[in-house]
Design an enzyme around this catalytic site. Structure first.
Site, PDB file in Angstrom:
ATOM      1  N   TYR A   1      12.474   4.348  -7.162  1.00  0.00           N
ATOM      2  CA  TYR A   1      11.106   4.041  -7.476  1.00  0.00           C
ATOM      3  C   TYR A   1      10.091   4.752  -6.574  1.00  0.00           C
ATOM      4  O   TYR A   1       9.388   4.118  -5.619  1.00  0.00           O
ATOM      5  CB  TYR A   1      11.011   2.394  -6.982  1.00  0.00           C
ATOM      6  CG  TYR A   1       9.949   1.763  -8.249  1.00  0.00           C
ATOM      7  CD1 TYR A   1      10.106   1.669  -9.652  1.00  0.00           C
ATOM      8  CD2 TYR A   1       8.616   1.559  -7.636  1.00  0.00           C
ATOM      9  CE1 TYR A   1       9.186   1.136 -10.417  1.00  0.00           C
ATOM     10  CE2 TYR A   1       7.569   0.993  -8.513  1.00  0.00           C
ATOM     11  CZ  TYR A   1       7.895   1.077  -9.784  1.00  0.00           C
ATOM     12  OH  TYR A   1       7.069   0.233 -10.725  1.00  0.00           O
TER      13      TYR A   1
ATOM     14  N   HIS B   1       8.076   9.220  -0.351  1.00  0.00           N
ATOM     15  CA  HIS B   1       9.410   9.815  -0.771  1.00  0.00           C
ATOM     16  C   HIS B   1       9.096  11.255  -0.847  1.00  0.00           C
ATOM     17  O   HIS B   1       9.967  12.004  -0.386  1.00  0.00           O
ATOM     18  CB  HIS B   1      10.030   8.976  -1.861  1.00  0.00           C
ATOM     19  CG  HIS B   1      10.373   7.745  -1.841  1.00  0.00           C
ATOM     20  ND1 HIS B   1       9.726   6.837  -2.533  1.00  0.00           N
ATOM     21  CD2 HIS B   1      11.250   7.129  -1.037  1.00  0.00           C
ATOM     22  CE1 HIS B   1      10.307   5.751  -2.381  1.00  0.00           C
ATOM     23  NE2 HIS B   1      11.263   5.876  -1.429  1.00  0.00           N
TER      24      HIS B   1
ATOM     25  N   SER C   1       7.932   0.984  -2.142  1.00  0.00           N
ATOM     26  CA  SER C   1       8.310   0.387  -3.374  1.00  0.00           C
ATOM     27  C   SER C   1       7.985  -0.925  -3.803  1.00  0.00           C
ATOM     28  O   SER C   1       7.708  -1.371  -4.804  1.00  0.00           O
ATOM     29  CB  SER C   1       9.744   0.833  -3.638  1.00  0.00           C
ATOM     30  OG  SER C   1       9.720   2.265  -3.337  1.00  0.00           O
TER      31      SER C   1
HETATM   32  P1  AMP Z   1      13.294   3.662   0.480  1.00  0.00           P
HETATM   33  O1  AMP Z   1      13.762   4.199  -0.712  1.00  0.00           O
HETATM   34  O2  AMP Z   1      12.417   2.598   0.750  1.00  0.00           O
HETATM   35  O3  AMP Z   1      14.970   3.322   0.897  1.00  0.00           O
HETATM   36  O4  AMP Z   1      13.011   4.785   1.344  1.00  0.00           O
HETATM   37  C1  AMP Z   1      13.637   6.165   1.464  1.00  0.00           C
HETATM   38  C2  AMP Z   1      12.851   6.958   2.523  1.00  0.00           C
HETATM   39  O5  AMP Z   1      11.513   7.096   2.238  1.00  0.00           O
HETATM   40  C3  AMP Z   1      13.476   6.230   3.851  1.00  0.00           C
HETATM   41  O6  AMP Z   1      13.445   7.346   4.854  1.00  0.00           O
HETATM   42  C4  AMP Z   1      11.886   5.665   4.111  1.00  0.00           C
HETATM   43  O7  AMP Z   1      11.545   5.520   5.751  1.00  0.00           O
HETATM   44  C5  AMP Z   1      11.095   6.818   3.703  1.00  0.00           C
HETATM   45  N1  AMP Z   1       9.796   6.319   3.524  1.00  0.00           N
HETATM   46  C6  AMP Z   1       9.362   5.138   2.381  1.00  0.00           C
HETATM   47  N2  AMP Z   1       8.071   4.751   2.372  1.00  0.00           N
HETATM   48  C7  AMP Z   1       7.366   5.910   3.114  1.00  0.00           C
HETATM   49  C8  AMP Z   1       6.138   6.257   3.617  1.00  0.00           C
HETATM   50  N3  AMP Z   1       5.128   5.436   3.074  1.00  0.00           N
HETATM   51  N4  AMP Z   1       5.580   7.187   4.075  1.00  0.00           N
HETATM   52  C9  AMP Z   1       6.802   7.991   4.555  1.00  0.00           C
HETATM   53  N5  AMP Z   1       8.359   7.819   4.350  1.00  0.00           N
HETATM   54  C10 AMP Z   1       8.322   6.620   3.591  1.00  0.00           C
END
Ligand code: AMP
Length: 278
Positions: free
Chosen positions: A29, A34, A183
């Site tokens: 998502y 990301h 997400s």
């Molecule tokens: P997730 O899909 O939420 O598990 O996130 C995957 C990766 O994206 C993780 O390393 C998160 O820390 C990073 N991430 C999520 N949101 C952000 C954001 N707003 N800015 C930078 N990195 C993010």
């Protein structure tokens, strides 16, 4: 771009990938946050591998595993546009087959904050990240500062277990009003979405007080707490001013502090943080 769904195929492909490999683990998502990780990985590596896996073992009972937003087709288009070489998208069964019974436990740094509110969460994270590192064998892996404790846990694990890769932290990407991209923001209705900016306002207040010379962590916690409490839709899980490595709460801020918070807006739990002193 190759889309790979099995561990065996990912391992086979791994041996044919050229140059240094950057891994970007995600739960899909995808949003600009990301994609910023992917862009950073592209700058520093010849080949980028992204993974999309909503890891069931890092969700607790009563959490949002069943409703976690998913849109794999859109995710694949976005990753293709960013020139990702391989997307690893395994099933639950592929990652946790019958009989699975090995876990990675990182102690101490997982005791507080998210670890305290989400028992077992970091055990699931550390385990799946270790599996992804073993399957993809990247030279570098990219994680967002947005999940600051996750980053601290992964750095600890990589150091303690002598894992052979570099961990790269990427700054938090925000909406124009300051809300950290996530997400989970999709759960917010329009009224809640407006209220959610209170997290960023509280972090800005901490930064402002620090800039004016405030060194008392308790004063920062108090000021942030009363600001958040003035928003009727917001319910605080924690407001923390802690050492960025150990995550222990600070008395006086000496050089650096990780200011982090978890706040529920309606049914949606949001986290955010900034680091003071950098
Ligand atoms: P997730 O899909 O939420 O598990 O996130 C995957 C990766 O994206 C993780 O390393 C998160 O820390 C990073 N991430 C999520 N949101 C952000 C954001 N707003 N800015 C930078 N990195 C993010």
């Amino acid at each position: 771009m190759r889309v790979v769904t099995t561990v065996a195929e990912m391992k086979r492909l791994r041996s044919q990938l050229p140059g240094s490999i950057g891994l970007v683990p995600t739960m899909g998502y995808l949003h600009e946050g990301h994609l910023e990780l992917v862009r950073q990985a592209r700058l520093e590596n010849l080949t980028v591998v992204a993974s999309i896996f909503v890891n069931p073992t890092q969700f607790g009972r009563g959490e949002d595993l069943a409703t976690y937003p998913r849109d794999p087709e859109r995710d694949l288009e976005l990753l293709e546009d960013e020139k990702v070489a391989v997307v690893f998208m395994p099933s639950d069964q592929e990652m946790y087959p019958e009989g699975f019974s090995s876990w990675v436990e990182v102690e101490k740094v997982t005791d507080r904050l998210e670890g305290a509110y989400r028992p077992g969460h970091f055990r699931g994270v550390a385990t799946v990240v270790t599996k992804l590192f073993n399957i993809v064998q990247p030279h570098r892996a990219y994680f967002g500062q947005k999940d600051a404790q996750q980053l601290a846990v992964i750095r600890r694990m990589v150091s303690d277990l002598n894992m052979n890769l570099d961990i790269v932290a990427v700054p938090t990407v925000r909406e124009p009003d300051g809300l950290a991209m996530s997400s989970r923001n999709t759960y917010l209705n329009p009224e809640e979405r407006k209220a959610a900016v209170v997290l960023w306002k509280a972090l800005c207040l901490a930064q402002e007080l620090w800039d004016k010379g405030e060194k008392s962590a308790e004063r920062l916690r108090q000021e942030m707490t009363s600001l958040i409490e003035s928003e009727p839709l917001a319910k605080i899980d924690y407001v923390s001013v802690a050492d960025p490595d150990s995550l222990e709460e600070l008395g006086d801020i000496d050089r650096f502090a990780l200011v982090s918070l978890a706040v529920r807006i309606g049914k949606t739990r949001l986290i955010d943080n900034i680091t003071l002193g950098t």
